[in-house]
Design a protein around this motif. Structure first.
Motif, PDB file in Angstrom:
ATOM      1  N   ASN A   1      16.201 -13.749 -18.149  1.00 64.20           N
ATOM      2  CA  ASN A   1      17.463 -13.171 -18.595  1.00 64.20           C
ATOM      3  C   ASN A   1      17.321 -11.910 -19.433  1.00 64.20           C
ATOM      4  N   THR A   2      16.113 -11.441 -19.629  1.00 64.74           N
ATOM      5  CA  THR A   2      15.916 -10.340 -20.559  1.00 64.74           C
ATOM      6  C   THR A   2      16.357  -8.994 -20.021  1.00 64.74           C
ATOM      7  N   GLY A   3      16.445  -8.829 -18.710  1.00 60.68           N
ATOM      8  CA  GLY A   3      16.923  -7.575 -18.142  1.00 60.68           C
ATOM      9  C   GLY A   3      15.878  -6.483 -18.080  1.00 60.68           C
ATOM     10  N   VAL A   4      14.626  -6.826 -18.268  1.00 60.10           N
ATOM     11  CA  VAL A   4      13.556  -5.833 -18.198  1.00 60.10           C
ATOM     12  C   VAL A   4      12.937  -5.861 -16.806  1.00 60.10           C
ATOM     13  N   CYS A   5      12.740  -4.692 -16.224  1.00 55.27           N
ATOM     14  CA  CYS A   5      12.155  -4.609 -14.887  1.00 55.27           C
ATOM     15  C   CYS A   5      10.684  -4.221 -14.977  1.00 55.27           C
ATOM     16  N   TRP A   6       9.901  -4.755 -14.055  1.00 57.63           N
ATOM     17  CA  TRP A   6       8.462  -4.529 -14.048  1.00 57.63           C
ATOM     18  C   TRP A   6       8.037  -4.050 -12.664  1.00 57.63           C
ATOM     19  N   THR A   7       6.897  -3.405 -12.605  1.00 56.65           N
ATOM     20  CA  THR A   7       6.298  -3.078 -11.310  1.00 56.65           C
ATOM     21  C   THR A   7       4.789  -3.000 -11.479  1.00 56.65           C
ATOM     22  N   ASN A   8       4.086  -3.272 -10.393  1.00 61.80           N
ATOM     23  CA  ASN A   8       2.633  -3.233 -10.433  1.00 61.80           C
ATOM     24  C   ASN A   8       2.155  -1.804 -10.230  1.00 61.80           C
ATOM     25  N   VAL A   9       1.137  -1.434 -10.968  1.00 57.81           N
ATOM     26  CA  VAL A   9       0.629  -0.061 -10.910  1.00 57.81           C
ATOM     27  C   VAL A   9       0.182   0.309  -9.493  1.00 57.81           C
ATOM     28  N   ARG A  10      -0.269  -0.664  -8.711  1.00 59.24           N
ATOM     29  CA  ARG A  10      -0.703  -0.395  -7.341  1.00 59.24           C
ATOM     30  C   ARG A  10       0.497   0.000  -6.460  1.00 59.24           C
ATOM     31  N   ASP A  11       1.657  -0.620  -6.722  1.00 57.17           N
ATOM     32  CA  ASP A  11       2.856  -0.265  -5.961  1.00 57.17           C
ATOM     33  C   ASP A  11       3.325   1.146  -6.309  1.00 57.17           C
ATOM     34  N   VAL A  12       3.199   1.517  -7.575  1.00 61.17           N
ATOM     35  CA  VAL A  12       3.569   2.869  -7.985  1.00 61.17           C
ATOM     36  C   VAL A  12       2.644   3.892  -7.320  1.00 61.17           C
ATOM     37  N   ALA A  13       1.345   3.573  -7.271  1.00 66.60           N
ATOM     38  CA  ALA A  13       0.387   4.477  -6.623  1.00 66.60           C
ATOM     39  C   ALA A  13       0.718   4.649  -5.144  1.00 66.60           C
ATOM     40  N   GLU A  14       1.065   3.549  -4.480  1.00 62.19           N
ATOM     41  CA  GLU A  14       1.412   3.635  -3.056  1.00 62.19           C
ATOM     42  C   GLU A  14       2.685   4.456  -2.860  1.00 62.19           C
ATOM     43  N   ALA A  15       3.651   4.295  -3.771  1.00 60.16           N
ATOM     44  CA  ALA A  15       4.892   5.063  -3.659  1.00 60.16           C
ATOM     45  C   ALA A  15       4.632   6.556  -3.794  1.00 60.16           C
ATOM     46  N   HIS A  16       3.713   6.916  -4.683  1.00 62.17           N
ATOM     47  CA  HIS A  16       3.372   8.330  -4.842  1.00 62.17           C
ATOM     48  C   HIS A  16       2.734   8.883  -3.556  1.00 62.17           C
ATOM     49  N   ALA A  17       1.853   8.102  -2.970  1.00 60.24           N
ATOM     50  CA  ALA A  17       1.206   8.547  -1.737  1.00 60.24           C
ATOM     51  C   ALA A  17       2.230   8.714  -0.617  1.00 60.24           C
ATOM     52  N   LEU A  18       3.128   7.747  -0.480  1.00 56.81           N
ATOM     53  CA  LEU A  18       4.140   7.819   0.575  1.00 56.81           C
ATOM     54  C   LEU A  18       5.111   8.971   0.344  1.00 56.81           C
ATOM     55  N   ALA A  19       5.409   9.260  -0.929  1.00 56.68           N
ATOM     56  CA  ALA A  19       6.308  10.376  -1.220  1.00 56.68           C
ATOM     57  C   ALA A  19       5.718  11.704  -0.772  1.00 56.68           C
ATOM     58  N   LEU A  20       4.401  11.780  -0.773  1.00 55.98           N
ATOM     59  CA  LEU A  20       3.738  12.988  -0.282  1.00 55.98           C
ATOM     60  C   LEU A  20       3.718  13.047   1.242  1.00 55.98           C
ATOM     61  N   GLU A  21       3.555  11.880   1.862  1.00 54.88           N
ATOM     62  CA  GLU A  21       3.321  11.824   3.297  1.00 54.88           C
ATOM     63  C   GLU A  21       4.607  11.812   4.129  1.00 54.88           C
ATOM     64  N   LYS A  22       5.656  11.194   3.616  1.00 58.32           N
ATOM     65  CA  LYS A  22       6.875  11.008   4.404  1.00 58.32           C
ATOM     66  C   LYS A  22       7.813  12.203   4.276  1.00 58.32           C
ATOM     67  N   GLU A  23       8.112  12.813   5.390  1.00 59.42           N
ATOM     68  CA  GLU A  23       9.003  13.974   5.394  1.00 59.42           C
ATOM     69  C   GLU A  23      10.366  13.626   4.821  1.00 59.42           C
ATOM     70  N   THR A  24      10.854  12.420   5.111  1.00 59.84           N
ATOM     71  CA  THR A  24      12.195  12.022   4.677  1.00 59.84           C
ATOM     72  C   THR A  24      12.285  11.784   3.172  1.00 59.84           C
ATOM     73  N   ALA A  25      11.151  11.762   2.478  1.00 61.01           N
ATOM     74  CA  ALA A  25      11.184  11.544   1.022  1.00 61.01           C
ATOM     75  C   ALA A  25      11.573  12.809   0.273  1.00 61.01           C
ATOM     76  N   GLY A  26      11.558  13.960   0.947  1.00 63.98           N
ATOM     77  CA  GLY A  26      11.869  15.227   0.300  1.00 63.98           C
ATOM     78  C   GLY A  26      13.258  15.239  -0.307  1.00 63.98           C
ATOM     79  N   GLY A  27      13.354  15.690  -1.571  1.00 63.87           N
ATOM     80  CA  GLY A  27      14.645  15.810  -2.238  1.00 63.87           C
ATOM     81  C   GLY A  27      15.262  14.506  -2.674  1.00 63.87           C
ATOM     82  N   GLU A  28      14.507  13.424  -2.671  1.00 65.50           N
ATOM     83  CA  GLU A  28      15.051  12.102  -3.005  1.00 65.50           C
ATOM     84  C   GLU A  28      14.583  11.625  -4.373  1.00 65.50           C
ATOM     85  N   ARG A  29      15.399  10.772  -4.992  1.00 63.94           N
ATOM     86  CA  ARG A  29      14.961   9.977  -6.137  1.00 63.94           C
ATOM     87  C   ARG A  29      14.619   8.607  -5.569  1.00 63.94           C
TER      88      ARG A  29
END
Length: 201
Positions: free
Chosen positions: A166-194
């Motif tokens: 119930n605390t309302g705090v969100c978490w994520t694994n550092v490995r998932d963040v690393a993968e998201a960074h890689a995909l943001a570079l590779e995927k054309e559709t990621a351009g201009g997105e949050r």
């Protein structure tokens, strides 16, 4: 060099003056963009800026699902403005100083780029994983590890078993963040997105 990932911004809860976090956050984010434009021979095709869930989240007493369309225009900024109006600029809560710094830094990046194509941003929640300092004495933990430790070890102990749910705090694994960074570079559709990266509550 084809791409740049901006991944660092000050994160600690010891700032006295809010500008200790806000100015480096803005200057570091905009500075990397300015440096690209200064180099006439640049071959940079994409920039990924790491923001934070702090730039998305805002206080709401009711259960709320946040999306990439949301901005933290209230939590942090309004609180710090209230303290400054009262002549107590340095007395604002430290977490609000951090939230304001992340919001203003990301806003400054969007403002700097009139046409935000090929400029995705990653908004991560609190990032944890493979943290070797967790075996260290508690006072030696970095800010992220200390927050996690305090939530799990002390929050649940003080508030009962439902605290983490119930605390309302969100978490994520550092490995998932690393993968998201890689995909943001590779995927054309990621351009201009949050892009929000979060495992949820």
């Amino acid at each position: 060099m084809d791409a740049i990932e901006h991944t660092a911004s000050p994160f600690h809860l010891n700032a006295v003056d809010p500008d200790e976090l806000i100015k480096p956050g803005i200057n570091g984010t905009v500075g990397i963009l300015k440096s690209i434009l200064k180099d006439e021979s640049t071959k940079v095709k994409r920039v990924v800026i790491t923001s934070s869930g702090a730039a998305v989240f805002r206080h709401n007493p009711n259960p709320t699902t946040f999306t990439e369309a949301d901005w933290n225009n209230q939590y942090g900024l309004e609180i710090l403005e209230k303290y400054e109006d009262e002549g107590r600029k340095n007395e604002g809560p430290n977490m609000e100083k951090y939230r304001a710094s992340k919001t203003l830094a990301e806003r400054s990046a969007w403002d700097f780029v009139n046409s935000p194509e090929n400029k995705p941003r990653i908004n991560y929640s609190q990032v944890f994983g493979a943290n070797h300092t967790l075996k260290s004495p508690r006072q030696l933990l970095n800010t992220s590890a200390a927050l996690f430790y305090n939530y799990v070890a002390y929050g649940a102990k003080a508030a009962g078993n439902d605290f983490l749910a119930n605390t309302g705090v969100c978490w994520t694994n550092v490995r998932d963040v690393a993968e998201a960074h890689a995909l943001a570079l590779e995927k054309e559709t990621a351009g201009g997105e949050r892009i929000i990266v979060s495992a949820g509550l």
